[in-house]
Design a protein around this motif. Structure first.
Motif, short mmCIF file in Angstrom:
data_model
loop_
_atom_site.label_atom_id
_atom_site.label_comp_id
_atom_site.label_asym_id
_atom_site.label_seq_id
_atom_site.Cartn_x
_atom_site.Cartn_y
_atom_site.Cartn_z
N LYS A 530 0.83 -1.21 0.00
CA LYS A 530 0.00 0.00 0.00
C LYS A 530 0.86 1.26 0.00
CE LYS A 530 -3.91 -2.07 2.48
NZ LYS A 530 -4.76 -2.00 3.71
N ILE A 531 0.39 2.27 -0.74
CA ILE A 531 0.95 3.62 -0.70
C ILE A 531 -0.14 4.52 -0.12
CG2 ILE A 531 1.91 5.53 -2.04
CD1 ILE A 531 3.66 3.10 -2.17
N PHE A 532 0.22 5.32 0.89
CA PHE A 532 -0.80 6.13 1.55
C PHE A 532 -0.27 7.53 1.81
CE2 PHE A 532 1.52 3.69 4.71
CZ PHE A 532 1.88 4.63 5.65
N PHE A 533 -1.20 8.47 2.00
CA PHE A 533 -0.84 9.85 2.31
C PHE A 533 -0.31 9.93 3.73
CE2 PHE A 533 -3.74 10.59 -1.24
CZ PHE A 533 -3.11 11.62 -1.92
N SER A 534 0.77 10.69 3.89
CA SER A 534 1.34 10.89 5.22
C SER A 534 0.73 12.14 5.87
CB SER A 534 2.86 11.05 5.11
OG SER A 534 3.16 12.28 4.44
N GLU A 535 1.20 12.46 7.05
CA GLU A 535 0.72 13.66 7.74
C GLU A 535 0.99 14.92 6.92
OE1 GLU A 535 -0.84 14.28 10.69
OE2 GLU A 535 -1.21 12.12 10.94
N ALA A 536 2.00 14.85 6.04
CA ALA A 536 2.37 16.03 5.24
C ALA A 536 1.26 16.46 4.29
CB ALA A 536 3.65 15.74 4.45
N VAL A 537 0.26 15.61 4.04
CA VAL A 537 -0.81 15.99 3.12
C VAL A 537 -1.59 17.19 3.65
CG1 VAL A 537 -2.63 14.50 4.08
CG2 VAL A 537 -2.62 15.04 1.63
N LYS A 538 -1.56 17.40 4.97
CA LYS A 538 -2.28 18.53 5.56
C LYS A 538 -1.72 19.86 5.06
CE LYS A 538 -3.29 16.16 9.95
NZ LYS A 538 -3.02 16.18 11.41
N ASP A 539 -0.44 19.84 4.63
CA ASP A 539 0.21 21.08 4.20
C ASP A 539 0.24 21.23 2.69
OD1 ASP A 539 0.84 21.77 6.88
OD2 ASP A 539 2.54 20.37 6.81
N ASN A 546 -9.39 19.26 -0.97
CA ASN A 546 -10.30 18.22 -1.47
C ASN A 546 -10.59 17.14 -0.43
OD1 ASN A 546 -11.03 18.46 -4.55
ND2 ASN A 546 -8.92 19.21 -4.34
N GLY A 547 -10.23 17.42 0.82
CA GLY A 547 -10.65 16.56 1.93
C GLY A 547 -9.82 15.31 2.14
N VAL A 548 -8.66 15.22 1.52
CA VAL A 548 -7.81 14.05 1.72
C VAL A 548 -7.21 14.09 3.12
CG1 VAL A 548 -5.75 12.82 0.91
CG2 VAL A 548 -7.30 13.89 -0.73
N GLN A 549 -7.14 12.92 3.77
CA GLN A 549 -6.67 12.83 5.14
C GLN A 549 -5.43 11.95 5.25
OE1 GLN A 549 -9.88 11.45 7.64
NE2 GLN A 549 -11.35 12.97 6.81
N GLU A 584 -9.49 11.46 -11.57
CA GLU A 584 -10.34 10.68 -10.66
C GLU A 584 -9.45 9.77 -9.84
OE1 GLU A 584 -14.42 8.85 -11.51
OE2 GLU A 584 -13.10 7.08 -11.52
N VAL A 585 -9.47 9.97 -8.54
CA VAL A 585 -8.67 9.18 -7.62
C VAL A 585 -9.61 8.52 -6.62
CG1 VAL A 585 -6.88 9.24 -5.83
CG2 VAL A 585 -6.68 10.70 -7.86
N ILE A 586 -9.45 7.21 -6.43
CA ILE A 586 -10.24 6.49 -5.42
C ILE A 586 -9.31 6.14 -4.27
CG2 ILE A 586 -11.63 4.46 -4.91
CD1 ILE A 586 -12.53 4.41 -7.80
N LEU A 587 -9.72 6.55 -3.08
CA LEU A 587 -8.96 6.30 -1.86
C LEU A 587 -9.66 5.25 -1.01
CD1 LEU A 587 -8.35 10.06 -0.91
CD2 LEU A 587 -6.86 8.57 -2.26
N ASP A 588 -8.85 4.55 -0.23
CA ASP A 588 -9.38 3.61 0.76
C ASP A 588 -9.19 4.25 2.13
OD1 ASP A 588 -9.87 1.65 2.62
OD2 ASP A 588 -8.75 0.08 1.59
N ARG A 589 -10.32 4.65 2.74
CA ARG A 589 -10.28 5.26 4.08
C ARG A 589 -11.05 4.36 5.03
NH1 ARG A 589 -12.61 11.04 4.14
NH2 ARG A 589 -10.66 11.42 2.98
N ASN A 590 -10.28 3.67 5.88
CA ASN A 590 -10.89 2.75 6.84
C ASN A 590 -11.79 1.74 6.14
OD1 ASN A 590 -9.65 4.13 9.01
ND2 ASN A 590 -11.33 5.63 9.03
#
Length: 630
Positions: A530-539, A546-549, A584-590
């Protein structure tokens, strides 16, 4: 010749997450060309037959090798490991004993009876997924491809050399289906068609083994465009498996870019012809994954994703090919003995990657603002990204020591810094030369002077280059080299930017969709794939708006499911996105899908940027103009 890979995004994420030899032809009874052939009409199980007929030997034992390392890659490729069924035959057609002494070397005794050698060659594109990151494999633009619609012939992957005969002439026959288009700068001497008309054999001539390795070939369903840029003939050959792009669609981009490069270079002109071979990867498991380019003296092989939009591909070609073309300055015209007398099996490396790759990369960045292809703000943004990326590497490491030991730990992991800090070293030297000469001279002038003194047939002595540069320029460069190139003192870039009325400062700066400035906004879980967004996405303003966490997993990007095998390709595409693109990006959140369907906007982050000083003097502004536009 050198490589300029695109940023190794997946590798970076994973790291963040977890001699000269004298040759002689006296070994042969007659000094005739070594006859070689590659038969692509008899490919079996993706393996191409190769035949080597060296002529009659007078020595008892001969050693045949394929390259362990090729010029410009600064890594181990071991092309011998892609060879199967190696056989030697005597003049009566009997098979002779052969001893394989290492991965790339075969020894044959009783060589006076040796008539020919035969073997099969596997291509490398298909195996890039095997072993994954960390296993030594040829960088894709240095690799080989054998398939029904395309053959990438980096000839170092097919043709080897006898230890004592690297200076001998070579004759090469390549047999392919008659409907294949051929593209190569190697001298063609003859063609013949089979009686049934199905196959064509083209004969080529090379004056020595180096010319075999220095002249790649493309065969297959290609589109080809030829055009003049000043007195240089440009040949652009494109293989796009699904016909998404073509040489015709890229011609204007390449023409405009190379015209600007020629104007920038002025009277530096070391080649009458330049070939660009572009292979577009369709992103399949068996497709090449190492995006970037491999430089040859008068050509370059480029591998980029076919899924790129026209704009993305054009931008990538400008960044990548412009770098490779500037290699006609160094190392084509200015190079050390390590390059001139390259040992493919046990190479030594020059101390001066700051020049070969760094100055070349700096030229590829500077010429764009110099020729009004990008704005000054865009240029500053590229420079600050290099500063930030360089600081993620070991900033207190001698560049000359790293260069000379680039295949060894801990230096080999720092190689990518030649495109970051190496380019910044070039920038600092450029600004210093402009300051000392009242704007009249810069680093391009220096490279022209070195080209005039040396040239492609006269190498410099590695240990004497810096002394020669200081002698032909100014004493201030001695302190800079001693401290920041030979020495290990990090560079204070503000010192040099201040000379041209600029400074580093904090503020809102433009960034992209993969980095905040020089910091990645992704992390990886290799075990889970898996590749996922880190805390740095907040910046990162785009993703944050666009609400990515943090923790959101990348599931698909524009309809393509992300795997560890294609992650680098998809992240490269995201890296090259421009504002205004539909995505179009699909994310897996929980374990729930989050669908993001939107239009990209310019993303910003807070960070260090290059800014004009409010109190810049007229002299500083004048020096800046000479630096950017001189």
């Amino acid at each position: 010749m050198n490589t300029k890979p695109l940023t190794a995004l997946l590798a970076a994420i994973l790291m963040a997450s977890c001699g000269t030899s004298k040759t002689s032809s006296s070994d042969l009874a007659v000094n005739a060309p070594i006859e070689t052939s590659i038969n692509l009409s008899h490919v079996v199980n993706d393996k191409a037959p190769v035949t080597i007929n060296p002529g009659r030997f007078t020595t008892q034992t001969v050693i045949y090798r394929l390259p362990r390392v090729i010029q410009g890659t600064y890594s181990v490729s071991d092309f011998g490991k892609y060879v199967d069924d190696f056989k030697a035959f005597d003049y009566d057609g009997n098979e002779m004993p052969v001893v394989k002494t290492d991965e790339n070397t075969w020894t044959i005794d009783n060589a006076k009876k040796l008539d020919k050698i035969t073997y099969l060659v596997n291509d490398t594109f298909d195996i890039e997924e095997v072993g994954g990151i960390g296993e030594e494999q040829p960088f894709s633009p240095a690799g080989t491809n054998i398939e029904q619609t395309n053959d990438v012939l980096n000839l170092h992957g097919f043709i080897g050399y006898f230890d004592s005969l690297k200076s001998n002439q070579y004759k090469l026959d390549v047999t392919v289906p008659s409907n294949f288009t051929r593209s190569s700068a190697l001298e063609q001497v003859a063609t013949r068609t089979s009686e049934d008309g199905r196959f064509v054999t083209t004969s080529y001539f090379a004056s020595r083994y180096f010319d075999i390795t220095d002249n790649p070939m493309f065969y297959g369903n290609l589109s080809v465009e030829e055009f003049q840029v000043g007195d240089i003939k440009i040949v652009l050959s494109v293989y796009s498996p699904n016909k998404v792009h073509s040489a015709q669609s890229l011609k204007e981009t390449i023409f405009k870019m190379m015209k600007a490069q020629k104007t920038f270079l002025g009277d530096i002109n070391s080649t009458p012809r330049y070939d660009i071979f572009l292979y577009l990867s369709e992103g399949l498991p068996e497709s090449p994954k190492g995006y970037g380019a491999l430089e040859h003296h008068t050509s370059t092989v480029v591998v980029l994703p076919e899924a790129s939009s026209d704009e993305e591909l054009a931008e990538s070609m400008i960044d990548v090919v412009s770098h490779e073309f500037f290699h006609i300055v160094t190392p084509l015209s200015v190079h050390s003995e390590d390059v001139h007398y390259f040992d493919y099996n046990n190479p030594t490396f020059s101390k001066h990657l700051w020049m070969y790759e760094g100055v070349t990369e700096y030229f590829a960045t500077l010429f764009q603002v110099n020729q009004d292809l990008v704005s000054e703000a865009d240029f500053y943004n590229k420079i600050i990204q290099k500063i930030q990326m360089s600081k993620t590497m070991d900033d207190a490491m001698s560049f000359t020591i790293m260069s000379e030991n680039v295949l060894k730990d801990p230096y080999k992991d720092q190689y990518i810094n030649v495109y970051q800090k190496g380019a910044l070293i070039g920038m600092c030297i450029d600004i210093m030369l402009r300051e000392e000469s009242n704007g009249e001279r810069g680093i391009l002038w220096l490279m022209k002077e070195l080209s005039n003194k040396y040239g492609k047939d006269k190498p410099f002595e590695d240990d004497k280059l810096i002394d020669e540069i200081v002698a032909m320029t100014y004493p201030s460069l001695r302190e800079f080299f001693n401290s920041h190139v030979i020495g290990d003192t990090p560079i204070d870039y503000n010192v040099f930017l201040n000379k041209v009325g600029l400074e580093l400062g904090e503020g809102e700066i433009p960034t992209n969709y993969v980095f905040n400035g020089g910091a990645l906004i992704f992390a990886a879980d290799p075990q889970a794939g898996k590749i996922f967004f880190s805390e740095a996405v907040k910046d990162n303003s785009f993703w944050n708006d666009n609400g990515v966490q943090p923790g959101d997993v990348l599931k698909t990007v524009n309809g393509t499911e992300l795997t560890m095998q294609n992650a680098n390709q998809l992240l490269q595409l995201m890296f090259s996105w421009n504002p205004g693109q539909e995505i179009e990006v699909i994310l897996d959140r929980n374990r729930e899908d989050v669908v993001l369907k939107t239009t990209t906007t310019q993303s910003y982050t807070m960070g260090e940027g290059i800014m004009e000083k409010e109190d810049a003097t007229a002299q500083q502004i004048k020096l800046r103009e000479a630096w950017l536009k001189g």
